[in-house]
Scaffold this active site. Structure first.
Site, short mmCIF file in Angstrom:
data_model
loop_
_atom_site.label_atom_id
_atom_site.label_comp_id
_atom_site.label_asym_id
_atom_site.label_seq_id
_atom_site.Cartn_x
_atom_site.Cartn_y
_atom_site.Cartn_z
N TRP A 292 -53.93 41.74 -85.94
CA TRP A 292 -55.08 40.60 -86.51
C TRP A 292 -55.77 41.39 -87.43
O TRP A 292 -55.93 42.56 -87.74
CB TRP A 292 -56.20 40.75 -85.09
CG TRP A 292 -57.40 40.12 -85.55
CD1 TRP A 292 -57.41 38.90 -86.12
CD2 TRP A 292 -58.58 40.37 -85.23
NE1 TRP A 292 -58.86 38.58 -86.20
CE2 TRP A 292 -59.76 39.42 -85.65
CE3 TRP A 292 -59.01 41.71 -84.54
CZ2 TRP A 292 -60.85 39.75 -85.44
CZ3 TRP A 292 -60.46 41.88 -84.46
CH2 TRP A 292 -61.33 40.94 -84.85
N LYS B 227 -62.55 32.79 -77.06
CA LYS B 227 -61.57 31.76 -76.90
C LYS B 227 -61.58 31.13 -75.47
O LYS B 227 -61.59 30.04 -75.40
CB LYS B 227 -60.01 32.19 -77.28
CG LYS B 227 -59.95 33.24 -78.59
CD LYS B 227 -60.95 32.78 -79.63
CE LYS B 227 -60.82 34.04 -80.76
NZ LYS B 227 -60.14 33.68 -82.04
N ASP C 24 -55.98 45.27 -76.61
CA ASP C 24 -57.02 44.33 -77.27
C ASP C 24 -56.62 43.00 -76.25
O ASP C 24 -55.74 42.30 -76.64
CB ASP C 24 -56.58 44.07 -78.54
CG ASP C 24 -57.93 43.14 -79.50
OD1 ASP C 24 -57.73 43.09 -80.72
OD2 ASP C 24 -58.57 42.44 -78.44
#
Ligand SMILES: Cc1ncc(COP(=O)(O)O)c(CNOCC(=O)O)c1O
Length: 401
Positions: A132, A249, A213
């Site tokens: 990311w 999300k 993560d």
């Protein structure tokens, strides 16, 4: 002359800058496959119905807006640890997890980075290549050295598992290994359960510290438990580990900035000490976290009816992305007369698909087809409707050859 003359213009963010360029484009067929934010089939942002129900409940109750404790809302911290590990996980009863509410995933990663910088001088964080876009910024700004482990194999558009394992093995003993719990961003390529076992073996062997993560729990497969299986596998082995969480999300709480940093320790005493130092880092950074998102999560998880409805909505979101992934694959195969094997698009999981397009080809997608995506070839399927799959397939085939 301004006193700020020495401050130069910063470059646009590789991910968020794509949306800025998209907004400036007036072409009617423009398509924003840049930022990782869920959209409905009508390509509109989506506020989950459970979120609206929870907020109505909160409005009716007329709750206060007093400061939260530094570590955040207790009901949220309890709920988020239970969602991650499973409510009946012995770690929770033994109070071996330190959970601190963070400013979403980014803020939680940053708290962990600050803890590493302060208590593990010289320790390195190993991050996947690619990863990311914000991971490098977070560790750079926290002054934590990092290096990369091989992850993506452009030849197979798959996982370079051998490269990953040998790089983790080669890292100095006691390194932090940053792992995407599920739905790897940007590749969408996750290790298999068997591969996770081997990754855990080598991390244990080298006395490394796993650092997960988890930004898509429940959103990737539709199942909260399935998407947490990698974390739970490591925890079940008795390993100490860090886990950053985000509800951007899976509960659509993007701008509410709600997440957490969890540190699983070998004893309740260690967990208490870790929690106290995370608080000491948070206090001068932002003092205490925002209450609204924390209450939404606590209310949704705390009410069996809302919790079940949330699970259904996650399956719906994950389901729409899976079906648009399949439709894109079918559209490409129907149009592409070459023998190229596009099945990697189907094997990937979560919000993103790594198309295998290089930078120049990605530029062509934007310049010629008005398809906005990150320059590493990543497209966010969340921004794609079934109706647009034909058009996107044309763009991809045109850009590939
Ligand atoms: C792996 C990972 N960690 C952490 C995060 C942190 O997100 P947040 O700070 O919103 O919780 C994200 C969210 N990224 O979404 C933007 C994009 O890639 O287009 C993420 O993907």
């Amino acid at each position: 002359v301004s006193r700020f003359e020495s401050i130069t213009m910063a470059p646009p963010d590789p991910i968020l800058g794509v949306s800025e360029a998209f907004r400036a484009d007036t072409h009617e067929m423009k398509l924003n496959l840049g930022v990782g934010a869920y959209r409905t089939e009508e390509l509109r942002p989506y506020v989950l119905s459970v979120v609206k129900k929870a907020e109505n409940l909160m409005l009716e109750r007329g709750e206060f807006k007093e400061y939260l404790p530094i570590e955040g809302l207790a009901a949220f911290n309890k709920a988020t640890a239970e969602l991650l590990l499973g409510a009946d996980n012995p770690i929770i009863k033994q109070q071996r997890i330190a959970t601190v509410q963070g400013l979403s995933g980014t803020g939680s990663l940053r708290l962990a980075a600050a803890l590493i910088e302060r208590y593990f001088p010289g320790a390195k964080v190993l991050i996947s290549s690619p990863t990311w876009g914000n991971h490098k910024n977070i560790f750079n700004d926290a002054r934590v050295p990092w290096s990369e482990y091989r992850y993506y194999d452009p030849k197979t558009v798959g996982l370079d598992f051998d490269g990953m394992i040998s790089d983790i093995k080669a890292a100095p003993e006691g390194s932090f290994i940053l792992l995407h719990g599920c739905a790897h961003n940007p590749t969408g390529i996750d290790p298999t359960p068997e591969q996770w076992e081997v990754i855990a073996d080598v991390i244990q062997e080298k006395n490394h510290i796993p650092f997960f993560d988890v930004a898509y729990q429940g959103f990737a497969s539709g199942s909260l438990d399935a998407d947490a299986s990698s974390v739970r596998l490591f925890a079940a082995r008795g390993m100490e580990l860090l886990v950053a969480q985000s509800y951007s999300k899976n509960l659509g709480l993007y701008a509410e900035r709600i997440g957490a940093i969890n540190v699983v320790c070998s004893s309740a005493d260690a967990a208490a000490r870790v929690k106290s130092q995370l608080k000491r880092i948070a206090r001068p950074m932002y003092s205490n976290p925002p209450i609204h998102g924390a209450r939404i999560v606590a209310n949704v998880v705390g009410d069996p009816a809302l919790f079940n409805e949330w699970k259904e909505e996650m399956e719906l979101m994950a389901g729409r992305i899976k079906s648009v992934r399949q439709k894109l694959y079918d559209s490409i195969c129907a149009k592409d007369k070459s023998e190229k094997d596009w099945s990697y698009i189907l094997k990937q999981i979560g919000m993103f698909s790594f198309t295998g397009l290089n930078r120049a080809q990605s530029d062509n997608m934007t310049d010629k087809w008005h398809v906005y995506m990150t320059k590493d070839g990543r497209i966010s399927l969340a921004g794609l409707s079934a109706a647009k799959c034909e058009y996107l397939a044309d763009a991809i085939i045109d850009s590939f050859y």
